[in-house]
Structure formats: C-alpha cells, structure tokens
Design an enzyme around this catalytic site. Structure first.
Site, PDB file in Angstrom:
ATOM      1  N   GLY A 265       1.384 -11.227  -3.395  1.00  0.00           N
ATOM      2  CA  GLY A 265       0.087 -10.643  -3.094  1.00  0.00           C
ATOM      3  C   GLY A 265       0.077  -9.177  -3.482  1.00  0.00           C
ATOM      4  CG  MET A 267       6.603  -4.460  -4.364  1.00  0.00           C
ATOM      5  SD  MET A 267       7.513  -5.266  -3.030  1.00  0.00           S
ATOM      6  CE  MET A 267       8.765  -4.012  -2.720  1.00  0.00           C
ATOM      7  CD  GLU A 268       7.211  -3.100   0.400  1.00  0.00           C
ATOM      8  OE1 GLU A 268       8.322  -3.284   0.919  1.00  0.00           O
ATOM      9  OE2 GLU A 268       6.483  -4.025   0.013  1.00  0.00           O
ATOM     10  CG  HIS A 299       1.163  -6.148   4.541  1.00  0.00           C
ATOM     11  ND1 HIS A 299       1.530  -7.221   5.326  1.00  0.00           N
ATOM     12  CD2 HIS A 299       2.243  -5.883   3.752  1.00  0.00           C
ATOM     13  CE1 HIS A 299       2.773  -7.570   5.031  1.00  0.00           C
ATOM     14  NE2 HIS A 299       3.222  -6.777   4.082  1.00  0.00           N
ATOM     15  CD  GLU A 300       1.906  -4.655   0.240  1.00  0.00           C
ATOM     16  OE1 GLU A 300       3.012  -4.084   0.136  1.00  0.00           O
ATOM     17  OE2 GLU A 300       1.792  -5.861   0.522  1.00  0.00           O
TER      18      GLU A 300
END
Length: 830
Positions: A265, A267-268, A299-300
């Site tokens: 979905g 990536m941080e 979220h990230e």
C-alpha cells in the site's frame, strides 16, 4: 540455507562487532531509459569501527567488480548475496564497486516504462531486506547510519531521496544530484526515485518550523492526483502528530510519490513516502476510498516517529512500528480529518484480517519469534498490523489515552534515532500509568489466538458472559430495544473481565451487543434473540454498532455457526440500505466470498444467480452518481463473471445504456469486460478493442487478466504455464495472469494441472524472488476437495524453507475451513 537469508543470530553477532557511522552511495542511472541496459553502477563507501578482523557486507546484483578495505584492494569474495571482507582494523573505510540490476518485481530499484508517454520511471522499495539490491550495505535494522546519496540521471528528471538535494550539477545530457546526509537511518528505509514525474509543491508551517511538501505521480495520472486533498490530509496529520508526540517532525522535507507496479500500500521512507497508484482511481472513486487513502497517509506519517525515529532492533519487534502506525492511522483520521468514521471501517474490515490470520495454524504472538529474513518477509500480516492495532486500542482503554500518549512521548525522547525492544516501551508506559503493563503484555502481546465472547441467560436479570481462551478485557455491553422497527441503545454496561465465566446483571433487551464501542479484540457471538433483532433491523443501528454486528455475523459464518444462506439473506435485506460505504464495500466482498467458499455445492449456482440479481437491483435503485451505486456496480461486475445471465446487462453498460448517473470509468469498463470474457460472452477481439481505447499501464495489466480469463482450456493452461515459466512477467502482470487462471471459479479447465503444482513450488522458491514466489504459491494453490496431496507434500518436504511451509500450511487451512463449513451447511438453521 541460502546466503541471502540472513538469520537473527548472525546479524546480532555482526552488529555486536561492527559500529557503522556513515554510508556514501553513488548510483549511475544515466542509461536507465535503454532497455538493453539491465543494470546500473553502484559504488558504496561504508565507514565503521570493528572489533573483529572480518565480516560480510550484503549485496544482491549482477556483479561485484572491486572491493577496497582501508585503501587496499582485496580479491572479490562474493557468493551472489554476501561480500566477504577481511583485514579490518579498529576504524575502517570499505569501498564496493558493483553493478545492480533494475527490477521488474517491485523489489530493489524498480524500472517501469509508461506506455502513454514512453518515459522511464524508477523507484526503490526495500523492506525488509532489498536495499542490498541497490547498494552494498549492512542489511539489518539495528545498524543505523547517516546516508549520503549521489545520483547521476538524465537531465529533465526529478531525482529524489530522503533528504533534499544539496547540489545539482549538469553536464551534456546528464545531471548529478548530491543529497544532504540523512540523520541516522536503517538501510531499509532509505529511498531513491527518479524520472519525469509530475510534481505539485506545497508546504506546512507550525511555529518556526516549515516543511516543504511534494506530491508526485506519473504525468499520465496527473488528472487523477487530487493533490489538494492529499496535501490537506498531510497538513492535518503533521499538526496532530506534532502535538501528540511533542517531538518536531525530524526529517526535513516531506515528499509523497505514487508509483507503478507497487507491491505494498505504501512505505514510510522518511522524507520520501512511496504509495501504490491504486490510491489514484482513474475517474470514479468513493469517499470510502479517499478515507482509506487518508488512513494510509497517516499510517505512514506515524512511522516518521514509530519506526523511523525509533526503530525495532530486529524483526521480532516489527509490531513496535506497524501496530502503532495502524492504530495511529485510524486514530488520527478520526481525530484530525473529515474521515471521522475511521474506527467504524476498522471494526468491520481491518479487524477481519486479524481474526482470519489469528485462526490459522501459523498464527503467532504480536511480539513474534522471527529467526531469519524469510520469516520477516511473511510477518507483515494481519497479526502485526490489524491485531496489533486492535490490542493497542485495548491498551489505551487499559492505561488511559493521556497516559498512553505521555508514554509515547517519553519513549521518543529516550530513544530518538536508536533501536528498541518491547521492554523499552513497557518501561515508559508502566511509569506514567501505574498499571501492571507487563502482565497486560504477557496476556496480549506475547500470546496468540483470541477469545470468543457470548452471553447466555442465567436467571432473572442475569446473564453469563463466557469467553474462550480467557484474557483480561475492558469492554462494554450495549442493551438495545426494538422500538417501531428500529434498534436504539437503552443502556451500556462497562466491565473488566478475566475469567472464563462472568455474571452480568442486566435486564432483558432485544439486542445484547458485546464489545459495544469496540474497545477490545475478540470475536463476538449474538444470542438467538439478538440475531432475530438484527435480522429485522440491522440497518437502523448507528454506524459503529452496525459495523460490530456485521463483523459478528461474518465471523459466525466463517466458523460454520451461521448458515451461509442466512448470512446472504441478511446482506440482501440490509446491505442496500447501508449508508457507510466503507462498511458496504466489506460486506459486498464477504458475500461474494461466502458464495464461492462456504455455500454448499448443491446450492451455489442458485445463490450466485440470486446475488447477481441483488447487485443489479441495488445498483439500479441507488441514488444516481452515488458512492453506493458505484460500489454495487463493481459488485455486479464481479458477480457477472459467474452467471451467464449478467452478460446482456454488462454489455448494455459498456455500450452506454447505463443506469442513470453511473460513473463508468476505465477500471469499471475492464471489470465488466473481464466478466464477459470469463463467462464466454466476449472475444479476444473485444479485449484488443478495449485495450486500444485504454492503452495505459493499467489497461495493459487489465488486458493480461482478461485474455487469461477466456473460458477455453487451451487459454487457461497456457496462462498457468506462463505464470510459472515466464520470468519476464512483472509483478503486476504475474498477478493478472494468475487471476485469469482462477477467473469464474472454472477449476475444471485446469484441474488436471494440480499434480504439477507441488513439484514446482520448491524450484520457484529457490529461483524467483520471495515476492514473486509467494504470488505463485498462494495464487495457484489447487483448491480441490482433497487435502491428501498437500498433506503428503508437507510430510515429504519437512526440510523445506520455513517461510514456504508457512504459506502452504495457510492455504491448506483455508481449504480445510471451506470444506468444513460447506459440509455443515445443511445442518444449520436458516
């Protein structure tokens, strides 16, 4: 064991002997547009102290040309994954000159050519262990360093990394971009992107801090970018987390880039967050889809603190970032953005992933035992994400929200730019809350499985609350009365339970809803009276209790306690009235799954036909141009793959005779055409005509699936073999090919290939990347009526890699559940 599969034990020994300080990486991407150039030059300089005379450096690529240690060239000792270096002293500088390979699997440095503009686009994806496909490195999270990247690329390209460019030099047709050094980072969250991307600039200001914001995508998707919406959510998130964590955003700039053929979905990567282009729907999108995107953005963003600022020491504690980020994505969405229903969608949909994973034989504690990198790769699962987030919600209820965030603030202050384990967090939470957090941890983080909660009458005004697999729960019980055909909450009880049985004093109610407000993590059963009430008036409940009831019904169906046909009847009565599109999307997916997996064989075709009619009626009755109409149209397209009677209506939509207001975008067109192809009502010529209409990256992937979906044995067999044998397929085209093989449930077209599956999976695991091998093992698993072949393989191949055995065990369990639930259907009350 492959030398590429690093173990926890050897990595711990390496980090004990090596103290890494900084890494300089120079990448030559000037010829990336040339399809004949399979690789790129990668030169890495690593500076570190050592207490041992030798170690290894990780790299996976075409070749290693030269290695120097403290200025002295050494013979290259390279086995395809590890470079051995010796002659180390107390302080060392190692230079590795190598050639990496461009990727088509979404691992390492992925190269993509857009058919719309013919341009080349690059991006990296590393977690958990693919930075070694781009640079020589110490591929483990506890060896942080300051990274400086220098990238040679074509003029006119955007070139991005974690930090802003410190300088850009141009010569002839190339540019050299030198980036500022990063703050200490683990290798797996460094990042590079390069190409003629479309970019929108903005900024966020708070007090005396200003952060430059960038939102990027391929130019051919620019019209779908919704940059203003993305920037708005980004600003709201930075406001929220800055206050909540009392630690200023530490990474300088904040770019967010949407990239093609992405495996995740998002990536941080600090300062350069990557997202799948699936978050940019081509034309039609529901508000629930935008809410899901906002949740992922947040979220990230939470990872900028949980994961990037403070990083787990090893993958055992992956939850220290993922569980927190999953929790924070929902929490911040509800608290700081317009998507205030985030916990509603979480209760019904996200937790369903956790419940499913936690019932598999391969379930594990949230704090897992991860012995090697292959195990780490498969641990990005429903336990680490959704169960972990659910349990954190219970922790917040246990210690109190103020104490929870104060504990987080102290955790960041104590461990900024370092690595931690579970104990480091527990110390902070226990100190601020005064609660026995270690006992809570033993019950929730260090065990697997879940409780099932149910109520039974125990006398006048009393009920017995029973829980299997007892754990401590803080929960609420809602008492609802049915008044004028609507359910309304009359009272709510708050309880702390620990035992298998607890007496609850409560008067009679039409609906007794356990875990009302969704504070804990447990499956909930409805008593017969409550089931009757929700059967009649489910759609009259408020969104969160409605989500909890939908989840309870689905879990009972999956467990073979509620007849699948009764579940489908409830869906047919109440889903057309479901106003929350996030809930509706989940219910529609569950209904389709129930028909394909849980309905008894003799009843399946009738249920498929009935479901087709339900979806069509709900679509035509929905408000024109509404999210509900679009959601039902997508469900109709999926249903039409199985029922020939849907062909004329699918064709009418494609020909322009659509229900009033329906937004028929390219993705819906492909869904409808693929349904027609699957049912034998569209030809290869039809597919090629649609591709000519939509010759984009998404269109080409959709065409791969549609071609493989044609219901001809020769077509399906060819697609089956192509999936296994064509190593030139990209990750997306491999998935599309597998989806075509499985389309319409037509196992009869390929069932004679089942015997070839098990001999193929070990070679695939050995020869393909783990991402592509996983898609093959899961996607082409033979879902027969016979468990004997898989049991025989598990017995014969007990020395197979643990990660591969895990995938096969999980597929076996899914199949066994299907068979068990189907067999029970005729005995269940409808």
């Amino acid at each position: 064991m492959s030398s590429a599969n690093l173990t926890r034990q050897e990595c711990a020994a390496r980090s004990a002997a090596i103290t890494l300080s900084d890494v300089h990486v120079e990448l030559d991407l000037r010829h990336a547009r040339d399809p004949q150039q399979a690789g790129f030059r990668s030169t890495t300089t690593l500076r570190f102290d050592a207490t041992a005379p030798q170690t290894w450096i990780d790299f996976i690529g075409e070749d290693v040309h030269r290695v120097t240690v403290n200025g002295q060239e050494q013979p290259v000792e390279y086995d395809g994954a590890r470079i051995s270096v010796s002659g180390l002293t107390a302080s060392n500088t190692v230079v590795v000159d190598a050639t990496g390979l461009y990727s088509r699997s979404g691992e390492g440095l992925h190269r993509f050519v857009d058919p719309v503009d013919g341009e080349t686009y690059l991006y990296t994806q590393y977690e958990p262990a693919d930075s070694r496909r781009v640079m020589a490195c110490f591929e483990q999270p506890d060896m942080k360093a300051a990274y400086t990247f220098v990238v040679h690329a074509p003029i006119g390209w955007h070139v991005l990394s974690n930090q802003s460019a410190a300088s850009v030099a141009q010569a002839a047709d190339a540019q050299t971009v030198t980036f500022a050094p990063t703050l200490p980072l683990s290798s797996y969250i460094t990042a590079i992107a390069a190409g003629p991307y479309h970019r929108v600039d903005a900024e966020w200001t708070r007090g005396d801090q200003t952060v430059a914001l960038g939102v990027l995508c391929r130019p051919s998707l620019a019209e779908f970018l919704e940059a203003d919406e993305i920037v708005q959510v980004t600003r709201e998130g930075l406001d929220f987390f800055t206050d909540a964590f009392a630690f200023a955003y530490p990474w300088g700039k904040y770019d967010q880039i949407f990239v093609p053929e992405y495996n995740l979905g998002a990536m941080e990567n600090p300062g350069l967050v990557t997202f799948t282009e699936s978050y940019l729907p081509r034309g039609a999108a529901t508000d629930a889809q935008r809410g899901g995107r906002a949740n992922t953005i947040l979220h990230e963003m939470a990872h900028m603190w949980f994961g990037d600022l403070v990083t787990m020491r090893w993958w055992d504690d992956l939850w220290l970032k993922e569980s927190f980020a999953d929790y924070m994505g929902a929490h911040a969405s509800a608290a700081a953005t317009r998507y205030t229903d985030a916990w509603v969608r979480f209760a019904a949909n996200r937790k369903a992933w956790a419940y499913q994973q936690d019932q598999l034989p391969t379930t594990h504690p949230i704090v897992a035992d991860i012995v090697d990198l292959e195990a780490a790769k498969l641990n990005f699962d429903g336990i680490t994400y959704a169960k972990g987030a659910s349990v954190l919600k219970q922790l917040v209820a246990f210690v109190g929200e103020d104490h929870f965030f104060e504990g987080a603030r102290r955790y960041f202050a104590a461990h900024a730019f370092g690595n931690t384990t579970l104990e480091d967090l527990l110390v902070q939470l226990e100190e601020v809350s005064g609660r026995d957090v270690r006992a809570w941890s033993r019950a929730w983080l260090e065990t697997s499985g879940m409780s099932t909660l149910s109520l039974t009458p125990a006398g006048e005004g009393e009920w017995t609350l029973e829980q299997t697999d007892p754990r401590p729960h803080r929960l609420r019980v809602g008492l609802y009365d049915l008044v004028d055909d609507a359910l309304a909450r009359r009272d709510i009880l708050e309880l702390d339970i620990t035992d298998a049985r607890t007496t609850v004093e409560a008067g009679a109610a039409d609906l007794m809803l356990l875990n009302d407000d969704d504070l804990t993590y447990a499956k909930v059963r409805l008593d017969p009276t409550s089931l009757t009430a929700v059967d009649k008036a489910l759609s009259t409940l408020a969104p969160l209790p409605r989500a909890l009831v939908w989840a309870s019904l689905w879990n009972a169906t999956r467990d073979g306690e509620l007849a699948a046909v009764r579940y489908l009847a409830i869906v047919g009565r109440h889903a057309p009235a479901e106003e929350n599109i996030g809930l509706l999307t989940g219910v529609l997916a569950n209904a389709a799954h129930a028909i394909g997996h849980y309905v008894a064989e003799h009843d399946r075709q009738a249920q498929r036909a009935g479901w087709l009619e339900t979806t069509w009626a709900a679509m035509t009755d929905a408000a024109p141009a509404s999210d509900a109409q679009l959601s039902w149209a997508r469900a109709f397209a999926a249903a039409a793959s199985y029922v020939d009677a849907g062909a004329s209506r699918a064709r009418a939509i494609l020909d322009g005779t659509a229900p009033e207001g329906l937004r028929v975008d390219p993705d819906l067109r492909w869904a409808l055409l693929t349904a027609l192809a699957t049912s034998g009502n569209a030809s290869l010529d039809d597919i090629e005509a649609e591709l000519a209409r939509d010759d984009t990256a998404s269109g080409r992937t959709a065409a791969v699936r549609a071609r493989a979906s044609l219901p001809e044995r020769e077509v399906r067999v060819r697609a089956w073999h192509r999936a296994w044998d064509d190593t030139g397929l990209s990750n997306d085209h491999l998935s599309a090919t597998i989806a075509g093989v499985r389309a319409g449930g037509r196992r009869d077209l390929v069932d004679d290939l089942d015997a070839e599956y098990f001999p193929r999976i070990m070679p695939a695991w050995r020869d393909r990347s783990i991402e592509l091998a996983r898609r093959l093992v899961v996607g082409l698993f033979p879902s027969t009526e016979d468990l004997e072949p898989v049991d025989r393989w598990l017995e014969d191949e007990n020395a197979a890699p643990g990660a591969l055995r895990r995938l096969v065990l999980e597929q076996r369990d899914h199949l066994a559940r299907d068979l068990r639930v189907r067999a029970a259907q005729d005995q269940l009350a409808v």
